[in-house]
Motif scaffolding. Structure first.
Motif, PDB file in Angstrom:
ATOM      1  N   SER A   1       0.914  -1.091   0.027  1.00  0.00           N
ATOM      2  CA  SER A   1      -0.056  -0.069   0.026  1.00  0.00           C
ATOM      3  C   SER A   1       0.845   1.282   0.260  1.00  0.00           C
ATOM      4  CB  SER A   1      -0.929   0.065   1.354  1.00  0.00           C
ATOM      5  OG  SER A   1      -1.933  -1.070   1.169  1.00  0.00           O
ATOM      6  N   GLU A   2       2.041   1.277   0.636  1.00  0.00           N
ATOM      7  CA  GLU A   2       2.981   2.358   0.767  1.00  0.00           C
ATOM      8  C   GLU A   2       3.662   2.658  -0.524  1.00  0.00           C
ATOM      9  OE1 GLU A   2       6.952   3.804   3.216  1.00  0.00           O
ATOM     10  OE2 GLU A   2       5.843   1.839   3.604  1.00  0.00           O
TER      11      GLU A   2
ATOM     12  N   VAL B   1       1.096   4.225  -3.155  1.00  0.00           N
ATOM     13  CA  VAL B   1       0.930   5.425  -2.824  1.00  0.00           C
ATOM     14  C   VAL B   1       2.063   6.353  -3.570  1.00  0.00           C
ATOM     15  CG1 VAL B   1       0.995   7.459  -1.005  1.00  0.00           C
ATOM     16  CG2 VAL B   1      -0.469   5.478  -0.741  1.00  0.00           C
TER      17      VAL B   1
ATOM     18  N   LEU C   1      -2.803  11.736   0.090  1.00  0.00           N
ATOM     19  CA  LEU C   1      -1.976  10.433  -0.133  1.00  0.00           C
ATOM     20  C   LEU C   1      -0.625  10.157   0.895  1.00  0.00           C
ATOM     21  CD1 LEU C   1      -1.784  10.337  -3.882  1.00  0.00           C
ATOM     22  CD2 LEU C   1      -3.271   8.753  -2.574  1.00  0.00           C
TER      23      LEU C   1
ATOM     24  N   ARG D   1      -0.812  11.461   3.886  1.00  0.00           N
ATOM     25  CA  ARG D   1      -1.446  11.025   5.241  1.00  0.00           C
ATOM     26  C   ARG D   1      -1.468   9.366   5.385  1.00  0.00           C
ATOM     27  NH1 ARG D   1      -5.373  13.758   5.065  1.00  0.00           N
ATOM     28  NH2 ARG D   1      -4.679  15.499   6.106  1.00  0.00           N
ATOM     29  N   GLU D   2      -2.236   9.040   3.951  1.00  0.00           N
ATOM     30  CA  GLU D   2      -2.410   7.399   4.105  1.00  0.00           C
ATOM     31  C   GLU D   2      -1.177   6.477   4.039  1.00  0.00           C
ATOM     32  OE1 GLU D   2      -4.635   4.629   0.706  1.00  0.00           O
ATOM     33  OE2 GLU D   2      -4.766   6.744   0.518  1.00  0.00           O
ATOM     34  N   GLN D   3      -0.107   7.204   3.361  1.00  0.00           N
ATOM     35  CA  GLN D   3       1.169   6.581   3.323  1.00  0.00           C
ATOM     36  C   GLN D   3       1.822   6.407   4.624  1.00  0.00           C
ATOM     37  OE1 GLN D   3       4.478   8.631   0.944  1.00  0.00           O
ATOM     38  NE2 GLN D   3       5.118   6.469   0.104  1.00  0.00           N
TER      39      GLN D   3
ATOM     40  N   HIS E   1       0.348   3.482   6.349  1.00  0.00           N
ATOM     41  CA  HIS E   1       0.537   2.309   5.948  1.00  0.00           C
ATOM     42  C   HIS E   1       2.147   2.018   6.685  1.00  0.00           C
ATOM     43  CE1 HIS E   1      -2.926   1.290   3.606  1.00  0.00           C
ATOM     44  NE2 HIS E   1      -2.487   2.462   2.797  1.00  0.00           N
TER      45      HIS E   1
END
Length: 344
Positions: A290-291, A294, A323, A325-327, A330
């Motif tokens: 997932s990282e 991103v 992205l 923040r999401e990374q 992860h």
């Protein structure tokens, strides 16, 4: 009956003389002009003779010749009107000579403004000839204009050696000429005064109109200057905004490059801790994938921003923040899964 026969003979003569003329469709107009001048000035009579030009060329032309009385106190002149082949588009050729009874004692004046003393030809300086136009002008109008001009300034003057003999006969001529000159000068001065006043009034009106137009143009020029200054200020503001945006973009790209350089290669999986349990490996791989996904998304957004028309800078920053923040979450999940096993 004799008058009708003479008029019929004149018409026949004129029609026969006009046969070789260049404009057959206008022969009726030429005939009308000739008959009108013969009617207004009965001393003139038509004939067909050979005309020799200044260049020596000879042409058979229709003409009207006869004595022309300028004034009762002035001697008559012999007038000849030649009609060129291009008449009425070309003006007639007029010649003035001393009449036969007085030709021995009179000659053409050397400094006459309208008549050439060498050939007797009426110059184009005569206003009627100078402004000749069809169909406004005619032969009769030319003769009337010539009578007025010669009455003002007679073309005949006594020859040398005959001044004393004819001194008594020339005195009325001089008196009539002086009287006509005085009257014409007075009329000319009054007309010039009226024309000057009218012209001055028109000039004043034009000056006022030009002043108003000048004021309007100045207002428009000031408005255009203000608009140009506003546009220049807007251009400078946009240049500063673009410079700031490019600076933020450079910082963001540097940050993304620095962040992506710390992530291990997707093809080489990081070594697992020797004590990592088999159940933690899928969780770590999922977080790591997932990282990296991103990172690919951010790279795609960067290419879209470079194209210029796929995504705006604000939209790019907004999506990169989400992205990032999401990374971060992860990456934290992957590191937490590894550290928890190591502590065990």
């Amino acid at each position: 009956m004799a008058t009708t026969t003479a008029a019929t003979g004149t018409v026949v003569l004129v029609d026969a003389a006009l046969a070789p003329y260049e404009h057959p469709d206008l022969r009726w107009l030429v005939r009308k002009h000739v008959l009108a001048v013969l009617q207004d000035f009965p001393t003139l009579s038509p004939s067909v003779d050979t005309y020799t030009s200044d260049s020596g060329a000879s042409t058979v032309l229709l003409n009207a010749r006869g004595l022309l009385t300028v004034s009762s106190a002035l001697p008559p002149v012999l007038l000849t009107l030649w009609l060129p082949r291009e008449y009425p588009y070309l003006p007639p050729l007029a010649y003035v000579f001393p009449a036969a009874p007085s030709s021995a004692s009179l000659s053409l004046a050397r400094d006459h403004p309208f008549v050439d003393h060498r050939t007797g030809r009426v110059r184009r300086t005569l206003p009627y000839l100078e402004d000749w136009a069809v169909p406004r002008f005619s032969l009769a109008g030319l003769v009337r204009s010539l009578v007025g001009a010669l009455r003002m300034c007679h073309p005949l003057t006594p020859r040398f050696g005959s001044v004393v003999v004819h001194a008594t006969t020339t005195t009325p001529v001089e008196e009539e000429q002086e009287r006509m000159r005085t009257a014409l000068l007075d009329e000319l001065v009054s007309r010039l005064g009226r024309d000057t006043s009218a012209f001055r009034g028109h000039v004043d009106e034009d000056i006022h109109a030009m002043y108003s137009i000048q004021g309007s143009l100045r207002e428009r020029a000031d408005a255009m200057d203000r608009a140009v200054r506003d546009l220049e200020d807007e251009r400078m503001r946009l240049e500063r905004a673009v410079t700031a945006s490019l600076s933020h973009r450079g910082k963001l790209l540097a940050w993304l490059h620095k962040t992506s350089s710390r992530v291990p290669d997707a093809g080489a999986a990081p070594p697992l801790a020797p004590h990592a349990a088999a159940g933690d490996a899928p969780r770590w791989l999922e977080s790591k994938a997932s990282e990296l996904a991103v990172d690919d998304t951010v790279d795609a957004l960067g290419h879209a921003l470079e194209d210029g028309d796929l995504i705006s800078l604000q939209e790019y920053i907004k999506r990169v923040k989400v992205l990032a923040r999401e990374q971060f979450f992860h990456c934290h999940a992957a590191s937490t899964s590894m550290s928890s096993k190591v502590t065990k």
